[in-house]
Each structure stands twice: as structure tokens, then as C-alpha cells.
Design a protein around this motif. Structure first.
Motif, PDB file in Angstrom:
ATOM      1  N   VAL A   1     -15.283  22.009  16.706  1.00  0.00           N
ATOM      2  CA  VAL A   1     -15.233  20.662  16.151  1.00  0.00           C
ATOM      3  C   VAL A   1     -15.636  19.659  17.231  1.00  0.00           C
ATOM      4  CG1 VAL A   1     -13.765  18.906  15.076  1.00  0.00           C
ATOM      5  CG2 VAL A   1     -13.402  21.339  14.555  1.00  0.00           C
TER       6      VAL A   1
ATOM      7  N   SER B   1     -12.830  25.534  13.946  1.00  0.00           N
ATOM      8  CA  SER B   1     -12.575  25.534  12.500  1.00  0.00           C
ATOM      9  C   SER B   1     -13.026  26.842  11.863  1.00  0.00           C
ATOM     10  CB  SER B   1     -13.283  24.350  11.833  1.00  0.00           C
ATOM     11  OG  SER B   1     -14.678  24.394  12.085  1.00  0.00           O
ATOM     12  N   SER B   2     -12.903  27.933  12.606  1.00  0.00           N
ATOM     13  CA  SER B   2     -13.244  29.257  12.086  1.00  0.00           C
ATOM     14  C   SER B   2     -12.494  30.296  12.895  1.00  0.00           C
ATOM     15  CB  SER B   2     -14.757  29.497  12.175  1.00  0.00           C
ATOM     16  OG  SER B   2     -15.177  29.529  13.527  1.00  0.00           O
TER      17      SER B   2
END
Length: 527
Positions: free
Chosen positions: A126, A116-117
């Protein structure tokens, strides 16, 4: 053919049905033993401990035996289920995915981990869980901040960059995310596409270049255009699957030579030139030798000078795939030709991708102006596929300018020096610890051999638990018994990042038992 050659051609197979009879499976095992024997003779490969090979065979044997036993009972239940299909054949044949059901699904939490980056030196992984023994995985709202040792972000351009990012955002506002059409349609070839092709041609020192929206398609769509019936493709036995599919789709005759072995390449060339085409024995219409700059699963540099010399001797074409080497090696990042002092004029076709060192997407073909013009008229990836996204094109242009110092700074040179220093330091320390590490110096790809199927999830899960994200690789990306963890080093990794990674890998290596060689005393500084 040699038994070892038969084994290495398994790298050209995307799937093997493991639901064959036990006798047929035993033949696979006997063949796979040959690859270990061949590796013992190779100076580039470390001798595999016989106990490790024996336990690996035994582990897969147990998996196969128990899997076949369970499948016997599954056949009974499937018989009743398939009888309710009202005459339709089952879309998914239940007993032809033995490997997926009996091995992959049990450890699939080690693969395809969502993040998630941006894929920088550190990223957010995640967390997932499963209520059905890993058949399905569900995401949670929790993330773990992990050290990234798996992305191809060799120069760090995949994260926000002070020069590239503002220009990419500006191009997004001007051109939108997509052209929504092919290169031959109106409005799909922007000024950025023309600038990108000129930029790439200048960077790789070729007269012209053509870019595509997907790296994999660059190989798989180009080869059928260049080669056809009556042509001969001689491919390194460990070439990427995109090359394999492209070669198969071309209709040309395909032969392989032992991985990175110029002597065997010459033997194959001499024999096939003398024999000519199958049945008719007519001369080949054209012959092409295909190699990679850095082999993605081995971390090895291609023996390009020797291979070029052989190709020139026999008047055959050379096709060089630099997906993992362009931008990552060489004094100015121009790949293995620069690193190994090979004149790019001696390489007939240069291919590369933008998904690694340039932090973008797509691929390119570089060569003579006549070749590129021909591809523009005939290549389906150019005629029918949507053109590369304008922001992605701008990202490539900007990153190349940084690498060449055209942004007005020396950050490009610093990045290239950093990735070379990081790669050689990390490889050296892993070897001192006792790990079996493949590949050559200066290569940012370094596989750590795991072998045993039980060690694949053990190593991956334990590293993740200690906030280090690694990529484990198994069949079909590698031969069945040669599982490994593939470490990819980036210029964005600091010395502290690498030391932390070494500390974790050192502890996990002791816990899992994958240190196949005696460690040197220097390893104590990471305890």
C-alpha cells in the motif's frame, strides 16, 4: 571484560539514550569502534573498509551534533509547555527519544509498510505519503505489486496452499477463530492442540512438546520458569531480544560469550564455575547455555556441534532457539540438528516458532516428558494466555505433513530443495557483485551491509520504486553502526524472480554505493 564483548552486549539493550552529553556519546563511539576491530579478527565476518567506518562515524556525529543543537532550543519551548501540566509529570519525556526523533522518524516510511495481500513471492504494498516530514504517514488507495524479499515465508506456506488451505478453512468452520480461553480452562484444548503437540514432538524428534500462541512469549515466559536466583544463564551475545527479556525476567545471573565463538564460551564457563555465585561463591544451582540455530540478523548457522561438546564436558544444559532454522534447513526440514548431524537427545530444550517456515503463528518447547509436564503446571504463557487459534494449529499440522510427505506428494522435499538452491544461488550472486553479505550457505537469511545511516532510506526507497520490497534493519535491532538490508529468500521464489531481484539490487547498489568489494565479471549478465 573485553571491549568487543562490551559492544556486543549492546545487542541486549532495547534502547540507549542519545541525549547524553557529547563526552558520554564519544565513549559510545569509541566502544563501537572496538566491534569493528573484533570483526576483523573473525573468520566469519568480512573486513570492514576503514573509509566506510570513518564516513559512518562522521555521519552519526553530524546527526548527533545538529540534533543536540536543535534540542537546545526545543528545551526552551518544552519548559513553557510542561509548566502547563498542572502538577503532572509528562508521560512522554521529549528529550529522551533522541534517536527516534532525529533519525527514525525521518525514514519511518521505510519500515512498517502495510500490505494488502498474502506475503507470497509477490505481494501488494500500500502506497503512503506524508505532509509533515514523515512524522505521520497516510495511506492511499493505490498499491504497488512488489517482489517480496522481506517475509519469513521460507517454504511458501503463508500463501494459499492446495493441501493446507482447505483444511484450515474446515477447522475454522468447526472450531471458530479462537478458543477464547487458556489451555487450562474448559474448551480451550481442542483435539487439534493435542494433535499439534504430538506432531511437533515427532517432527523435532523429542519425547514431548508444548505449544504457545506467540513465538516471542515462548522464550520470554519459559526462561523465568526454568531459571531463577542462584542459576546461571550464558547467552550468545547476539541472541534475540525475546531471549534477553526472558533471561532478565528470570532473576538468574546472566553472562554472554562472543557471538558463535565456542572457545570463548568454554573460557566463560570455566571461569564462572570456578568462581561460583556472586558474593557467596556457592556452586550454581543450574547452568544453561542459550544459542540460536540461525541468527536472524546475521544469517549465520550456530556452531552447534562444538557448543554441545563443551556443554557436555561441563555438565550444563543447552537451550536451542530454532525460530529461523526449523523447517527451513536440513534434508527433511528438521533444522540445524539435522543439517549439522547433531543428535537431538544432546539438546536439552528445543524451542522454535511457527511464524516462519510453517506460515502460521505461535511457538513450541520440546524436551523430555517430565520437562513438558512441569511447564504445563508452572508456565504463565500456558496457564494465563489464550491458547493458539485452532485454524493456526491446523495450518501447522498440515504444513508439517507436507514437509514430511505425509500428504501423499513430494512437494515438501521439492520446497526444501528449492529454498536451499534459491538461497545459495542468491547469496553467491550478491557476493560476486561486490556486496558485503553476511551468513552461511543454506541459510535463507542474508544481510547486505549498509552501515551509513543515509544509505538505509536510499536503498529501501529505490528498491521499492523498482518494485522490489526489502527490509532494512537498524538500531535497536542491530548495533548502532551496523545497519543492513536483510534479504529473506523463499521456496516460492522462481529463478526469474531471483534474477529480477538481482538486477534491481545490482543497479541500486551502484547508485547508493554499497558495493564494498570488487565485483566479478559475472555480474555483467544482470546489467
Amino acid at each position: 571484560m573485553l571491549e568487543s564483548l562490551k559492544i556486543q552486549t549492546n545487542h541486549f539493550k532495547l534502547h540507549i539514550s542519545l541525549s547524553h552529553t557529547l563526552s558520554k556519546y564519544s565513549n559510545h563511539i569509541l566502544l563501537l569502534i572496538a566491534i569493528f576491530k573484533s570483526h576483523h579478527k573473525s573468520k566469519k565476518m568480512i573486513a570492514i573498509p576503514y573509509l566506510t567506518a570513518l564516513t559512518t562515524y562522521f555521519s552519526y556525529g553530524l546527526l548527533f551534533a545538529f540534533g543536540q543543537f536543535r534540542d537546545f532550543f526545543r528545551k526552551i519551548f518544552d519548559w513553557f509547555r510542561y509548566n502547563n501540566l498542572h502538577g503532572y509529570a509528562p508521560i512522554c519525556l521529549g528529550l529522551e527519544d533522541f534517536y527516534i526523533r532525529r533519525l527514525y522518524l525521518r525514514i519511518q516510511d521505510c519500515f512498517g509498510r502495510p500490505i494488502s495481500s498474502a506475503p507470497d513471492a509477490w505481494f501488494d504494498v500500500v502506497e503512503r505519503y506524508s505532509n509533515d516530514n514523515n512524522k505521520t504517514l497516510k495511506r492511499t488507495d493505490k498499491v504497488s505489486r512488489c517482489l517480496n524479499l522481506g517475509s519469513y515465508n521460507y517454504l511458501g506456506f503463508a500463501a494459499a496452499d492446495e493441501y493446507c488451505t482447505p483444511r484450515v478453512v474446515e477447522s475454522l468452520e468447526q472450531y471458530s477463530p479462537s478458543t477464547c480461553s487458556t489451555r487450562v480452562d474448559g474448551g480451550s484444548t481442542t483435539a487439534l492442540h493435542n494433535e499439534l503437540e504430538d506432531c511437533v514432538a515427532h517432527f523435532v524428534r523429542k519425547p514431548a512438546a508444548l505449544v504457545f500462541g506467540m513465538g516471542y512469549v515462548t522464550n520470554s515466559a519459559i526462561l523465568p520458569v526454568l531459571m531463577g536466583k542462584g542459576s546461571l544463564i550464558i547467552s550468545d551475545s547476539l541472541n534475540h531480544n525475546s531471549i534477553v527479556n526472558g533471561a532478565r525476567g528470570s532473576g538468574a545471573t546472566i553472562r554472554v560469550f562472543l557471538h558463535n565463538t565456542p572457545q570463548h564460551l568454554e573460557e566463560v564457563l570455566r571461569e564462572l564455575i570456578a568462581e561460583g555465585q556472586p558474593r557467596t561463591h556457592r556452586p550454581w544451582k543450574k547452568i544453561m547455555v542459550i544459542v540460536e540455530g540461525i541468527y536472524s540478523m546475521e544469517g549465520e548457522l550456530c556452531k552447534l556441534p562444538e557448543i554441545i561438546a563443551i556443554c557436555k564436558k561441563y555438565k550444563v544444559y543447552t537451550y536451542l532457539d530454532e525460530a529461523h532454522s526449523i523447517g527451513a534447513v536440513g534434508k527433511t526440514g528438521r533444522g540445524v540438528c539435522e543439517l549439522l548431524d547433531v543428535d537431538t537427545a544432546d539438546v536439552d530444550i528445543m524451542m522454535g516458532t511457527f511464524t516462519k517456515s510453517f506460515g502460521s503463528c505461535g511457538g513450541y518447547i520440546a524436551g523430555t516428558k517430565e520437562l513438558i509436564q512441569y511447564l504445563k503446571y508452572t508456565c504463565p504463557a500456558h496457564l494465563y494466555a489464550t491458547s493458539i487459534s485452532p485454524p493456526a494449529a491446523q495450518q501447522i499440522i498440515s504444513s508439517i505433513k507436507v514437509i514430511l510427505g505425509e500428504d501423499g506428494s513430494n512437494r515438501g522435499a521439492q520446497k526444501l530443495a528449492q529454498i536451499r538452491e534459491n538461497s545459495n544461488f542468491f547469496r553467491s550472486e550478491l557476493q560476486k557483485m561486490g556486496f558485503e553479505v553476511l551468513g552461511d550457505n543454506d541459510s535463507p537469511v542474508m544481510p547486505i551491509m549498509l552501515y551509513n545511516p543515509a544509505k538505509i532510506p536510499a536503498f529501501s526507497r529505490e528498491c521499492l520504486r523498482q518494485n522490489v520490497a526489502v527490509v532494512t534493519v537498524a538500531f535497536p535491532a542491530t548495533p548502532l553502526l551496523l545497519a543492513r538490508a536483510r534479504i529473506c529468500i523463499s521456496a516460492s521464489h522462481s529463478k526469474e524472480d531471483l534474477v529480477k531481484a538481482l538486477q534491481v539490487i545490482n543497479r541500486v547498489g551502484d547508485l547508493v554505493g554499497i558495493k564494498y568489494f570488487l565485483a566479478e565479471p559475472i555480474k555483467q549478465k544482470f546489467d
